[in-house]
Motif scaffolding. Structure first.
Motif, PDB file in Angstrom:
ATOM      1  N   MET A   1       0.841  -1.186   0.000  1.00  0.00           N
ATOM      2  CA  MET A   1       0.000   0.000   0.000  1.00  0.00           C
ATOM      3  C   MET A   1       0.879   1.239   0.000  1.00  0.00           C
ATOM      4  O   MET A   1       1.753   1.390   0.816  1.00  0.00           O
ATOM      5  CB  MET A   1      -0.908  -0.039   1.231  1.00  0.00           C
ATOM      6  N   HIS A   2       0.640   2.112  -0.933  1.00  0.00           N
ATOM      7  CA  HIS A   2       1.374   3.370  -1.086  1.00  0.00           C
ATOM      8  C   HIS A   2       0.711   4.422  -0.197  1.00  0.00           C
ATOM      9  O   HIS A   2      -0.509   4.551  -0.178  1.00  0.00           O
ATOM     10  CB  HIS A   2       1.318   3.774  -2.561  1.00  0.00           C
ATOM     11  N   PHE A   3       1.512   5.171   0.541  1.00  0.00           N
ATOM     12  CA  PHE A   3       0.969   6.170   1.464  1.00  0.00           C
ATOM     13  C   PHE A   3       1.273   7.583   0.967  1.00  0.00           C
ATOM     14  O   PHE A   3       2.113   8.288   1.522  1.00  0.00           O
ATOM     15  CB  PHE A   3       1.518   5.960   2.873  1.00  0.00           C
ATOM     16  N   GLN A   4       0.569   7.982  -0.089  1.00  0.00           N
ATOM     17  CA  GLN A   4       0.753   9.318  -0.655  1.00  0.00           C
ATOM     18  C   GLN A   4       0.461  10.398   0.380  1.00  0.00           C
ATOM     19  O   GLN A   4       1.110  11.444   0.394  1.00  0.00           O
ATOM     20  CB  GLN A   4      -0.154   9.507  -1.876  1.00  0.00           C
ATOM     21  N   ARG A   5      -0.468  10.128   1.264  1.00  0.00           N
ATOM     22  CA  ARG A   5      -0.823  11.157   2.262  1.00  0.00           C
ATOM     23  C   ARG A   5       0.336  11.440   3.205  1.00  0.00           C
ATOM     24  O   ARG A   5       0.501  12.578   3.644  1.00  0.00           O
ATOM     25  CB  ARG A   5      -2.063  10.749   3.042  1.00  0.00           C
ATOM     26  N   LEU A   6       1.131  10.419   3.522  1.00  0.00           N
ATOM     27  CA  LEU A   6       2.300  10.673   4.368  1.00  0.00           C
ATOM     28  C   LEU A   6       3.237  11.655   3.669  1.00  0.00           C
ATOM     29  O   LEU A   6       3.743  12.584   4.298  1.00  0.00           O
ATOM     30  CB  LEU A   6       3.053   9.378   4.657  1.00  0.00           C
ATOM     31  N   ARG A   7       3.451  11.430   2.417  1.00  0.00           N
ATOM     32  CA  ARG A   7       4.318  12.332   1.653  1.00  0.00           C
ATOM     33  C   ARG A   7       3.709  13.728   1.576  1.00  0.00           C
ATOM     34  O   ARG A   7       4.391  14.736   1.782  1.00  0.00           O
ATOM     35  CB  ARG A   7       4.549  11.782   0.252  1.00  0.00           C
ATOM     36  N   ASP A   8       2.417  13.799   1.294  1.00  0.00           N
ATOM     37  CA  ASP A   8       1.743  15.095   1.198  1.00  0.00           C
ATOM     38  C   ASP A   8       1.805  15.851   2.523  1.00  0.00           C
ATOM     39  O   ASP A   8       2.084  17.057   2.543  1.00  0.00           O
ATOM     40  CB  ASP A   8       0.289  14.922   0.769  1.00  0.00           C
ATOM     41  N   LEU A   9       1.522  15.167   3.626  1.00  0.00           N
ATOM     42  CA  LEU A   9       1.572  15.804   4.942  1.00  0.00           C
ATOM     43  C   LEU A   9       2.974  16.341   5.227  1.00  0.00           C
ATOM     44  O   LEU A   9       3.134  17.461   5.723  1.00  0.00           O
ATOM     45  CB  LEU A   9       1.161  14.814   6.033  1.00  0.00           C
ATOM     46  N   ARG A  10       3.975  15.548   4.908  1.00  0.00           N
ATOM     47  CA  ARG A  10       5.368  15.949   5.136  1.00  0.00           C
ATOM     48  C   ARG A  10       5.744  17.142   4.269  1.00  0.00           C
ATOM     49  O   ARG A  10       6.292  18.140   4.767  1.00  0.00           O
ATOM     50  CB  ARG A  10       6.293  14.761   4.843  1.00  0.00           C
ATOM     51  N   GLU A  11       5.422  17.060   2.989  1.00  0.00           N
ATOM     52  CA  GLU A  11       5.793  18.142   2.064  1.00  0.00           C
ATOM     53  C   GLU A  11       5.023  19.427   2.341  1.00  0.00           C
ATOM     54  O   GLU A  11       5.563  20.519   2.151  1.00  0.00           O
ATOM     55  CB  GLU A  11       5.603  17.693   0.624  1.00  0.00           C
ATOM     56  N   ASP A  12       3.786  19.314   2.802  1.00  0.00           N
ATOM     57  CA  ASP A  12       2.995  20.508   3.145  1.00  0.00           C
ATOM     58  C   ASP A  12       3.658  21.305   4.265  1.00  0.00           C
ATOM     59  O   ASP A  12       3.431  22.507   4.400  1.00  0.00           O
ATOM     60  CB  ASP A  12       1.576  20.134   3.566  1.00  0.00           C
ATOM     61  N   ARG A  13       4.478  20.633   5.062  1.00  0.00           N
ATOM     62  CA  ARG A  13       5.175  21.291   6.170  1.00  0.00           C
ATOM     63  C   ARG A  13       6.639  21.566   5.840  1.00  0.00           C
ATOM     64  O   ARG A  13       7.426  21.910   6.719  1.00  0.00           O
ATOM     65  CB  ARG A  13       5.058  20.434   7.424  1.00  0.00           C
ATOM     66  N   ASP A  14       6.990  21.386   4.568  1.00  0.00           N
ATOM     67  CA  ASP A  14       8.362  21.624   4.103  1.00  0.00           C
ATOM     68  C   ASP A  14       9.389  20.820   4.895  1.00  0.00           C
ATOM     69  O   ASP A  14      10.459  21.332   5.263  1.00  0.00           O
ATOM     70  CB  ASP A  14       8.718  23.118   4.133  1.00  0.00           C
ATOM     71  N   LEU A  15       9.052  19.566   5.166  1.00  0.00           N
ATOM     72  CA  LEU A  15       9.953  18.672   5.890  1.00  0.00           C
ATOM     73  C   LEU A  15      10.534  17.632   4.942  1.00  0.00           C
ATOM     74  O   LEU A  15       9.956  17.341   3.900  1.00  0.00           O
ATOM     75  CB  LEU A  15       9.201  17.964   7.024  1.00  0.00           C
ATOM     76  N   TYR A  16      11.662  17.087   5.336  1.00  0.00           N
ATOM     77  CA  TYR A  16      12.311  16.028   4.570  1.00  0.00           C
ATOM     78  C   TYR A  16      12.064  14.685   5.243  1.00  0.00           C
ATOM     79  O   TYR A  16      11.731  14.625   6.436  1.00  0.00           O
ATOM     80  CB  TYR A  16      13.823  16.282   4.488  1.00  0.00           C
ATOM     81  N   GLN A  17      12.252  13.623   4.492  1.00  0.00           N
ATOM     82  CA  GLN A  17      12.096  12.288   5.063  1.00  0.00           C
ATOM     83  C   GLN A  17      12.987  12.107   6.283  1.00  0.00           C
ATOM     84  O   GLN A  17      12.568  11.505   7.274  1.00  0.00           O
ATOM     85  CB  GLN A  17      12.410  11.213   4.025  1.00  0.00           C
ATOM     86  N   LYS A  18      14.188  12.650   6.231  1.00  0.00           N
ATOM     87  CA  LYS A  18      15.109  12.505   7.368  1.00  0.00           C
ATOM     88  C   LYS A  18      14.557  13.184   8.622  1.00  0.00           C
ATOM     89  O   LYS A  18      14.800  12.721   9.738  1.00  0.00           O
ATOM     90  CB  LYS A  18      16.500  13.035   7.033  1.00  0.00           C
ATOM     91  N   ASP A  19      13.791  14.270   8.448  1.00  0.00           N
ATOM     92  CA  ASP A  19      13.197  14.965   9.596  1.00  0.00           C
ATOM     93  C   ASP A  19      12.167  14.067  10.294  1.00  0.00           C
ATOM     94  O   ASP A  19      12.152  13.966  11.524  1.00  0.00           O
ATOM     95  CB  ASP A  19      12.521  16.264   9.156  1.00  0.00           C
ATOM     96  N   ILE A  20      11.314  13.432   9.502  1.00  0.00           N
ATOM     97  CA  ILE A  20      10.282  12.567  10.074  1.00  0.00           C
ATOM     98  C   ILE A  20      10.913  11.300  10.637  1.00  0.00           C
ATOM     99  O   ILE A  20      10.507  10.815  11.699  1.00  0.00           O
ATOM    100  CB  ILE A  20       9.202  12.235   9.025  1.00  0.00           C
ATOM    101  N   ALA A  21      11.923  10.786   9.951  1.00  0.00           N
ATOM    102  CA  ALA A  21      12.626   9.606  10.458  1.00  0.00           C
ATOM    103  C   ALA A  21      13.217   9.898  11.834  1.00  0.00           C
ATOM    104  O   ALA A  21      13.160   9.049  12.734  1.00  0.00           O
ATOM    105  CB  ALA A  21      13.716   9.186   9.479  1.00  0.00           C
ATOM    106  N   GLN A  22      13.738  11.094  12.009  1.00  0.00           N
ATOM    107  CA  GLN A  22      14.313  11.475  13.303  1.00  0.00           C
ATOM    108  C   GLN A  22      13.230  11.523  14.386  1.00  0.00           C
ATOM    109  O   GLN A  22      13.453  11.085  15.511  1.00  0.00           O
ATOM    110  CB  GLN A  22      15.020  12.823  13.191  1.00  0.00           C
ATOM    111  N   VAL A  23      12.058  12.033  14.050  1.00  0.00           N
ATOM    112  CA  VAL A  23      10.937  12.074  15.000  1.00  0.00           C
ATOM    113  C   VAL A  23      10.580  10.654  15.455  1.00  0.00           C
ATOM    114  O   VAL A  23      10.291  10.418  16.629  1.00  0.00           O
ATOM    115  CB  VAL A  23       9.701  12.760  14.367  1.00  0.00           C
ATOM    116  N   LEU A  24      10.613   9.706  14.504  1.00  0.00           N
ATOM    117  CA  LEU A  24      10.248   8.327  14.801  1.00  0.00           C
ATOM    118  C   LEU A  24      11.401   7.509  15.380  1.00  0.00           C
ATOM    119  O   LEU A  24      11.184   6.393  15.866  1.00  0.00           O
ATOM    120  CB  LEU A  24       9.728   7.633  13.538  1.00  0.00           C
ATOM    121  N   GLY A  25      12.613   8.044  15.284  1.00  0.00           N
ATOM    122  CA  GLY A  25      13.779   7.310  15.784  1.00  0.00           C
ATOM    123  C   GLY A  25      14.184   6.158  14.874  1.00  0.00           C
ATOM    124  O   GLY A  25      14.633   5.116  15.351  1.00  0.00           O
ATOM    125  N   ILE A  26      14.015   6.364  13.563  1.00  0.00           N
ATOM    126  CA  ILE A  26      14.367   5.344  12.581  1.00  0.00           C
ATOM    127  C   ILE A  26      15.235   5.982  11.498  1.00  0.00           C
ATOM    128  O   ILE A  26      15.435   7.201  11.498  1.00  0.00           O
ATOM    129  CB  ILE A  26      13.107   4.712  11.926  1.00  0.00           C
TER     130      ILE A  26
END
Length: 76
Positions: A1-26
């Motif tokens: 399952m592709h989670f386009q909304r995760l990408r959209d939510l992240r990009e709407d806040r001008d964040l990078y994947q590494k930023d969210i990964a850091q929040v999750l500790g992964i």
């Protein structure tokens, strides 16, 4: 399952994947796999993402188009 909304939510806040990964500790690689649907998102990470983005897990999963989170249950 592709989670386009995760990408959209992240990009709407001008964040990078590494930023969210850091929040999750992964790693960024693992988070990227979540967004692309190549790896199942553990419930604990799904809940953390919903809290971080102030939305519901159903919205992230594409089960609803209502982005507003559900009201908190008393005592939680």
């Amino acid at each position: 399952m592709h989670f386009q909304r995760l990408r959209d939510l992240r990009e709407d806040r001008d964040l990078y994947q590494k930023d969210i990964a850091q929040v999750l500790g992964i790693s960024q690689t693992v988070y990227s796999r979540y967004e692309r649907g190549f790896q199942t998102i553990p419930v604990i990470h799904l809940l953390a993402l919903a809290d971080f983005y102030q939305t519901s897990t159903d919205y992230i999963l594409g089960r609803t188009n209502v982005s507003k989170p559900y009201p908190q249950t008393p005592g939680r």
